[in-house]
Write a protein that holds these residues in place. Structure first.
Motif, PDB file in Angstrom:
ATOM      1  N   ASP A   1      37.276  44.752  86.441  1.00 33.90           N
ATOM      2  CA  ASP A   1      36.595  43.646  86.354  1.00 33.90           C
ATOM      3  C   ASP A   1      37.891  42.217  86.626  1.00 33.90           C
ATOM      4  N   ALA A   2      37.413  41.088  86.631  1.00 29.25           N
ATOM      5  CA  ALA A   2      38.426  40.034  86.699  1.00 29.25           C
ATOM      6  C   ALA A   2      37.947  38.844  85.732  1.00 29.25           C
ATOM      7  N   GLU A   3      38.553  38.360  84.790  1.00 29.97           N
ATOM      8  CA  GLU A   3      37.890  37.464  84.140  1.00 29.97           C
ATOM      9  C   GLU A   3      39.311  36.935  83.112  1.00 29.97           C
ATOM     10  N   ARG A   4      39.273  35.825  82.885  1.00 36.24           N
ATOM     11  CA  ARG A   4      40.047  35.227  81.612  1.00 36.24           C
ATOM     12  C   ARG A   4      39.119  34.951  80.686  1.00 36.24           C
ATOM     13  N   ASN A   5      39.128  35.266  79.455  1.00 38.71           N
ATOM     14  CA  ASN A   5      38.397  35.097  78.518  1.00 38.71           C
ATOM     15  C   ASN A   5      39.211  34.420  77.052  1.00 38.71           C
ATOM     16  N   TYR A   6      39.075  33.082  76.999  1.00 39.85           N
ATOM     17  CA  TYR A   6      39.787  32.246  75.869  1.00 39.85           C
ATOM     18  C   TYR A   6      38.748  32.275  74.424  1.00 39.85           C
ATOM     19  N   THR A   7      39.422  32.246  73.352  1.00 40.54           N
ATOM     20  CA  THR A   7      38.754  31.660  72.386  1.00 40.54           C
ATOM     21  C   THR A   7      39.711  30.923  71.230  1.00 40.54           C
ATOM     22  N   PHE A   8      39.158  29.780  70.693  1.00 44.18           N
ATOM     23  CA  PHE A   8      39.724  29.084  70.042  1.00 44.18           C
ATOM     24  C   PHE A   8      39.180  28.835  68.738  1.00 44.18           C
ATOM     25  N   ILE A   9      39.825  29.138  67.706  1.00 46.28           N
ATOM     26  CA  ILE A   9      39.077  29.234  66.217  1.00 46.28           C
ATOM     27  C   ILE A   9      39.859  27.993  65.495  1.00 46.28           C
ATOM     28  N   GLY A  10      38.983  27.003  65.190  1.00 49.19           N
ATOM     29  CA  GLY A  10      39.332  25.972  64.391  1.00 49.19           C
ATOM     30  C   GLY A  10      38.644  25.832  63.055  1.00 49.19           C
ATOM     31  N   THR A  11      39.263  24.880  61.952  1.00 45.25           N
ATOM     32  CA  THR A  11      38.651  24.701  60.716  1.00 45.25           C
ATOM     33  C   THR A  11      37.232  24.344  60.758  1.00 45.25           C
ATOM     34  N   LYS A  12      36.652  24.059  61.841  1.00 44.69           N
ATOM     35  CA  LYS A  12      35.259  23.756  61.661  1.00 44.69           C
ATOM     36  C   LYS A  12      34.379  24.655  62.695  1.00 44.69           C
ATOM     37  N   GLY A  13      35.101  25.518  63.433  1.00 46.43           N
ATOM     38  CA  GLY A  13      34.159  26.355  64.387  1.00 46.43           C
ATOM     39  C   GLY A  13      34.989  27.009  65.470  1.00 46.43           C
ATOM     40  N   ARG A  14      34.520  27.271  66.407  1.00 47.41           N
ATOM     41  CA  ARG A  14      35.134  28.273  67.434  1.00 47.41           C
ATOM     42  C   ARG A  14      34.469  27.974  68.874  1.00 47.41           C
TER      43      ARG A  14
ATOM     44  N   LYS B   1      36.648  21.276  80.269  1.00 44.08           N
ATOM     45  CA  LYS B   1      35.860  21.215  79.126  1.00 44.08           C
ATOM     46  C   LYS B   1      36.183  21.774  77.702  1.00 44.08           C
ATOM     47  N   MET B   2      37.001  22.759  77.619  1.00 35.11           N
ATOM     48  CA  MET B   2      37.482  23.346  76.284  1.00 35.11           C
ATOM     49  C   MET B   2      38.349  22.357  75.623  1.00 35.11           C
ATOM     50  N   LYS B   3      39.128  21.801  76.390  1.00 39.57           N
ATOM     51  CA  LYS B   3      40.117  20.684  75.966  1.00 39.57           C
ATOM     52  C   LYS B   3      39.290  19.669  75.510  1.00 39.57           C
ATOM     53  N   GLU B   4      38.307  18.950  76.233  1.00 36.77           N
ATOM     54  CA  GLU B   4      37.655  17.833  75.722  1.00 36.77           C
ATOM     55  C   GLU B   4      37.129  18.313  74.306  1.00 36.77           C
ATOM     56  N   ILE B   5      36.501  19.604  74.306  1.00 35.27           N
ATOM     57  CA  ILE B   5      35.684  19.836  72.997  1.00 35.27           C
ATOM     58  C   ILE B   5      36.891  19.895  71.774  1.00 35.27           C
ATOM     59  N   ILE B   6      37.969  20.533  72.290  1.00 32.86           N
ATOM     60  CA  ILE B   6      39.080  20.694  71.000  1.00 32.86           C
ATOM     61  C   ILE B   6      39.628  18.944  70.740  1.00 32.86           C
ATOM     62  N   ASP B   7      39.678  18.336  71.665  1.00 32.06           N
ATOM     63  CA  ASP B   7      40.171  17.016  71.240  1.00 32.06           C
ATOM     64  C   ASP B   7      39.162  16.060  70.748  1.00 32.06           C
ATOM     65  N   SER B   8      37.828  16.252  70.839  1.00 30.72           N
ATOM     66  CA  SER B   8      36.825  15.567  70.268  1.00 30.72           C
ATOM     67  C   SER B   8      36.785  15.977  68.451  1.00 30.72           C
ATOM     68  N   GLY B   9      37.467  16.956  68.206  1.00 28.09           N
ATOM     69  CA  GLY B   9      37.520  17.448  66.745  1.00 28.09           C
ATOM     70  C   GLY B   9      36.155  18.217  66.260  1.00 28.09           C
ATOM     71  N   LEU B  10      35.337  18.657  67.291  1.00 30.83           N
ATOM     72  CA  LEU B  10      34.258  19.307  67.078  1.00 30.83           C
ATOM     73  C   LEU B  10      34.512  20.544  66.266  1.00 30.83           C
ATOM     74  N   ILE B  11      35.518  21.327  66.624  1.00 29.52           N
ATOM     75  CA  ILE B  11      35.863  22.494  65.955  1.00 29.52           C
ATOM     76  C   ILE B  11      36.882  22.456  64.850  1.00 29.52           C
ATOM     77  N   GLY B  12      37.405  21.285  64.792  1.00 30.45           N
ATOM     78  CA  GLY B  12      38.293  20.931  63.771  1.00 30.45           C
ATOM     79  C   GLY B  12      39.680  21.351  64.349  1.00 30.45           C
ATOM     80  N   GLU B  13      40.603  21.540  63.276  1.00 24.28           N
ATOM     81  CA  GLU B  13      42.106  21.916  63.552  1.00 24.28           C
ATOM     82  C   GLU B  13      42.342  23.431  64.093  1.00 24.28           C
TER      83      GLU B  13
END
Length: 387
Positions: free
Chosen positions: A269-282, A133-145
């Motif tokens: 606790d156990a979890e992976r927490n990713y953040t990706f920040i682009g030119t239009k959002g995160r 889902k995160m890859k789909e969002i990034i590839d869609s351009g929603l949060i920019g580069e």
């Protein structure tokens, strides 16, 4: 189509993952297993009474009817066994990490190229719904580069899984930034569309070096036990511990983006927490394979609430459905030439970043440059395997 006959090299522990390949009605049959543990043999033969069983993987590889093997052995055996299986003409499912050295990964790549045998590395996070889902969002351009990213990895089970058996020694694992972090480095490479060019790391062994050890003659037990916490009040840890129990890595990617990965093995606790920040959002994930959300911010403001929230439905199967999906991807790749989510080149580059970050943290802390893969190998695997 002719039935695909499969052999499992390691049938216990993570080797049980390979059991999912057995589907005679669909043309795939597990016909052989190999393990040195009696308990693993017993359970395997109960499940597959008609299968052959070996204690030497070389004997299994001599069976010319076997077309594919799953290699789910400890990491330090991956290079040796993968090369032997590829040379025997088998298609190989190789658990991550690909190997524990850059040279080992390159040897596997070269062997697959020269023999024409298929290699597939088990980076199952590329099949996690939340990652997709995160890859789909990034590839869609929603949060920019995407220009910056990080991952915080809380490993509550680290004291059970990695400091009570072979994982605790550099000679068997290189280190946990490689062993465990290879997943996350690969995910960040994939979603950011680039590989690490320069890398450095920091890490320390600050907790498990002070824990009570078991005698060398007593076998290690890496099973999860919620009562085994906090670590300084527990016992039964490996007699030799020389890997770091928290790690940090900074990565400069080839496309100019930058990423950080932080990993700790003594959190509750156990979890992976990713953040990706682009030119239009995160974007940011909550949960990695169970009850997962992806939060998206695209509007400027002081509030903390996201603009969009994706709640991902639970999927059946291990690791949020990632395990059965990756097994099917491998089998379809072998039988029908289906393109794959995973990439041998990407698997190698994840290992390279981890190896060099460990090298930096244990010496001078300076930036290391990742040696490039032969362009001919990149072209070969990209054309013949990757989606």
């Amino acid at each position: 189509m002719e039935k695909l006959k499969v052999g499992l090299i390691a049938t216990g522990g993570r080797g049980v993952h390979g059991w999912q390949a057995h589907n005679p009605e669909e043309g795939v049959e597990i016909v052989a297993g190999c393990d040195i543990a009696e308990e693993a043999r017993t359970k395997f033969m109960e499940k597959f009474p008609e299968a052959a069983f070996y204690t030497d993987y070389r004997e299994l590889l001599k069976d010319k009817e076997i077309g594919a093997v799953f290699i789910c052995t400890p990491d330090y055996l991956h290079e040796e066994m993968a090369v032997a299986a590829l040379e025997a003409g088998k298609a190989v499912y190789l658990e991550k990490p690909m190997a524990i050295t850059i040279e080992g990964c390159d040897r596997i790549l070269k062997t697959a190229y020269e023999t024409g045998s298929k290699i597939f590395v088990g980076h199952n996070m590329r099949h996690f719904p939340v990652v997709l889902k995160m890859k789909e969002i990034i590839d869609s351009g929603l949060i920019g580069e995407v220009q910056a990213a990080w991952c915080r990895h809380f490993v509550s089970y680290g004291g059970d899984a990695y400091f009570r058996d072979w994982h605790s020694e550099q000679r068997f694992s290189t280190g946990l930034l490689l062993q465990k972090g290879a997943h996350d480095i690969d995910v960040m490479h994939w979603l950011m569309g680039s590989y690490t060019k320069k890398v450095t790391g920091m890490g320390q062994l600050s907790v498990y070096n002070r824990c009570k050890r078991r005698p060398p003659e007593v076998p290690g037990c890496a099973k999860w036990d919620a009562s085994q916490y906090p670590p300084l009040e527990c016992e039964g840890f490996s007699p030799i511990i020389d890997v770091e129990d928290h790690n940090m890595v900074l990565m400069q990617l080839e496309n100019g983006a930058q990423a950080a990965y932080l990993q700790c093995h003594y959190t509750p606790d156990a979890e992976r927490n990713y953040t990706f920040i682009g030119t239009k959002g995160r974007i940011e994930n909550i949960g990695d394979y169970d009850n997962c959300y992806v939060h998206v911010w695209t509007q400027r403001g002081k509030r903390s609430e996201p603009d969009l929230v994706y709640h991902l439905k639970p999927a059946s199967g291990g690791h949020g459905g990632g395990d059965p999906r990756i097994v099917n991807n491998f089998l379809n790749f072998v039988r029908f030439g289906t393109k794959t989510n995973t990439s041998p080149i990407a698997a190698r580059n994840a290992v390279a970043a981890g190896v060099l970050a460990h090298e930096a943290m244990r010496t001078d802390g300076k930036l290391r440059e990742v040696p490039p893969v032969d362009p001919e190998l990149i072209a070969y695997f990209d054309n013949n395997q990757v989606k």
